[in-house]
Design a protein around this motif. Structure first.
Motif, PDB file in Angstrom:
ATOM      1  N   UNK A   1      42.631  43.944  56.059  1.00  0.00           N
ATOM      2  CA  UNK A   1      42.136  43.561  55.186  1.00  0.00           C
ATOM      3  C   UNK A   1      41.245  44.447  54.811  1.00  0.00           C
ATOM      4  N   UNK A   2      41.965  46.095  54.102  1.00  0.00           N
ATOM      5  CA  UNK A   2      40.489  46.511  53.138  1.00  0.00           C
ATOM      6  C   UNK A   2      39.989  45.744  52.202  1.00  0.00           C
ATOM      7  N   UNK A   3      38.439  46.157  52.192  1.00  0.00           N
ATOM      8  CA  UNK A   3      37.207  45.458  51.480  1.00  0.00           C
ATOM      9  C   UNK A   3      36.540  46.376  50.365  1.00  0.00           C
ATOM     10  N   UNK A   4      36.139  46.106  49.544  1.00  0.00           N
ATOM     11  CA  UNK A   4      35.555  46.733  48.527  1.00  0.00           C
ATOM     12  C   UNK A   4      34.395  47.189  48.180  1.00  0.00           C
ATOM     13  N   UNK A   5      33.633  47.612  47.196  1.00  0.00           N
ATOM     14  CA  UNK A   5      31.996  47.200  48.192  1.00  0.00           C
ATOM     15  C   UNK A   5      31.477  46.243  48.006  1.00  0.00           C
ATOM     16  N   UNK A   6      31.622  45.306  47.165  1.00  0.00           N
ATOM     17  CA  UNK A   6      31.550  43.729  47.129  1.00  0.00           C
ATOM     18  C   UNK A   6      31.589  43.320  48.515  1.00  0.00           C
ATOM     19  N   UNK A   7      32.762  43.166  49.507  1.00  0.00           N
ATOM     20  CA  UNK A   7      32.724  42.690  50.719  1.00  0.00           C
ATOM     21  C   UNK A   7      34.197  42.284  50.176  1.00  0.00           C
ATOM     22  N   UNK A   8      34.651  42.325  49.068  1.00  0.00           N
ATOM     23  CA  UNK A   8      36.109  41.120  48.360  1.00  0.00           C
ATOM     24  C   UNK A   8      37.224  42.078  48.939  1.00  0.00           C
ATOM     25  N   UNK A   9      38.177  41.249  48.777  1.00  0.00           N
ATOM     26  CA  UNK A   9      39.308  42.030  48.959  1.00  0.00           C
ATOM     27  C   UNK A   9      39.401  42.846  47.223  1.00  0.00           C
ATOM     28  N   UNK A  10      40.631  42.962  47.125  1.00  0.00           N
ATOM     29  CA  UNK A  10      40.875  44.275  45.947  1.00  0.00           C
ATOM     30  C   UNK A  10      42.062  42.330  45.046  1.00  0.00           C
ATOM     31  N   UNK A  11      41.657  42.362  43.592  1.00  0.00           N
ATOM     32  CA  UNK A  11      42.009  41.468  43.405  1.00  0.00           C
ATOM     33  C   UNK A  11      43.359  41.276  43.686  1.00  0.00           C
ATOM     34  N   UNK A  12      44.403  40.407  43.359  1.00  0.00           N
ATOM     35  CA  UNK A  12      45.888  40.412  43.875  1.00  0.00           C
ATOM     36  C   UNK A  12      46.647  38.953  43.044  1.00  0.00           C
ATOM     37  N   UNK A  13      47.852  38.943  43.248  1.00  0.00           N
ATOM     38  CA  UNK A  13      48.672  37.842  42.783  1.00  0.00           C
ATOM     39  C   UNK A  13      48.621  37.293  43.916  1.00  0.00           C
ATOM     40  N   UNK A  14      48.030  35.954  43.735  1.00  0.00           N
ATOM     41  CA  UNK A  14      48.761  35.557  45.380  1.00  0.00           C
ATOM     42  C   UNK A  14      50.414  34.903  44.780  1.00  0.00           C
ATOM     43  N   UNK A  15      50.821  34.368  45.905  1.00  0.00           N
ATOM     44  CA  UNK A  15      52.407  33.916  45.445  1.00  0.00           C
ATOM     45  C   UNK A  15      51.552  32.084  46.066  1.00  0.00           C
ATOM     46  N   UNK A  16      52.378  31.164  44.970  1.00  0.00           N
ATOM     47  CA  UNK A  16      52.777  29.741  45.434  1.00  0.00           C
ATOM     48  C   UNK A  16      52.695  29.245  47.211  1.00  0.00           C
ATOM     49  N   UNK A  17      53.406  29.869  47.549  1.00  0.00           N
ATOM     50  CA  UNK A  17      53.351  29.473  48.914  1.00  0.00           C
ATOM     51  C   UNK A  17      51.959  29.888  49.625  1.00  0.00           C
ATOM     52  N   UNK A  18      51.465  31.705  49.756  1.00  0.00           N
ATOM     53  CA  UNK A  18      50.456  30.900  49.952  1.00  0.00           C
ATOM     54  C   UNK A  18      48.871  30.302  50.291  1.00  0.00           C
TER      55      UNK A  18
END
Length: 205
Positions: A1-18
């Motif tokens: 998983x690619x992390x940004x400057x804050x060490x967090x993954x990019x903001x995204x839409x999650x699925x309900x199944x996830x």
């Protein structure tokens, strides 16, 4: 998983199944508490990342389009001194595709509140240097909420129980005055912050 400057993954839409998989179908063992800002759950993604999930029940008359300006603001809430937003998920009714629930996904901060570290047990206390560092961190977080995003987030009614400490004892603001949460809170009364009576550290499995 690619992390940004804050060490967090990019903001995204999650699925309900996830989210169902992360919480074992929103099992009671994952339940952290409930307040006027919705129910809180602790989850674990497939990659091992722990997350905090806020579940908001919506009115049937709203479509996803009505909430996108709220989501745009939430997606900007990413700062080293905020409990940062990781994504969202819409659950819709089958009959007309209007939104029934919105899930807001935030980073999970495991070390309890600043208050517990200042007035808690002797074995869990901060040095004066760490306390000053926490105060500076809170100030920087507030500055970001006021000036770092457009529109700014004001009237946050910040309390010491709203400040969480991460694994490195970095202070993070966990409760801020989002219009989406405020609108939902008006329907059910008193606002309960994420980090006060709903403390993510109490939900460890």
């Amino acid at each position: 998983m690619k992390l940004g400057a804050l060490g967090l993954p990019a903001y995204r839409t999650f699925s309900l199944e996830e989210l169902e998989e992360a919480t074992n179908n929103f099992d009671t063992s994952a339940f952290m508490g409930e307040g006027s800002k919705g129910q809180m759950y602790r989850g674990r993604l497939k990659n091992g990342t722990f997350i905090a999930i806020r579940c908001l029940k919506m009115k049937k008359s709203h479509s996803t389009r009505n909430f996108m300006h709220h989501i745009e603001l939430i997606s900007k809430l990413r700062h080293c001194h905020l409990v940062s937003a990781l994504g969202h998920c819409f659950e819709c009714y089958f009959d007309d595709s209007s939104v029934s629930r919105i899930f807001l996904i935030f980073e999970y901060v495991p070390n309890g509140t600043l208050r517990s570290w200042i007035s808690g047990h002797a074995w869990q206390s901060l040095t004066w240097t760490q306390r000053i560092s926490a105060a500076i961190g809170v100030a920087r977080g507030i500055q970001f909420l006021h000036t770092g995003i457009v529109p700014g987030v004001f009237s946050n009614n910040l309390k010491i129980t709203d400040i969480l400490l991460d694994q490195n004892l970095v202070a993070k603001i966990s409760s801020y005055n989002l219009p989406l949460l405020a609108e939902n809170a008006e329907k059910v009364g008193h606002v309960t912050p994420y980090s006060g009576s709903i403390n993510p550290t109490n939900s460890a499995r």
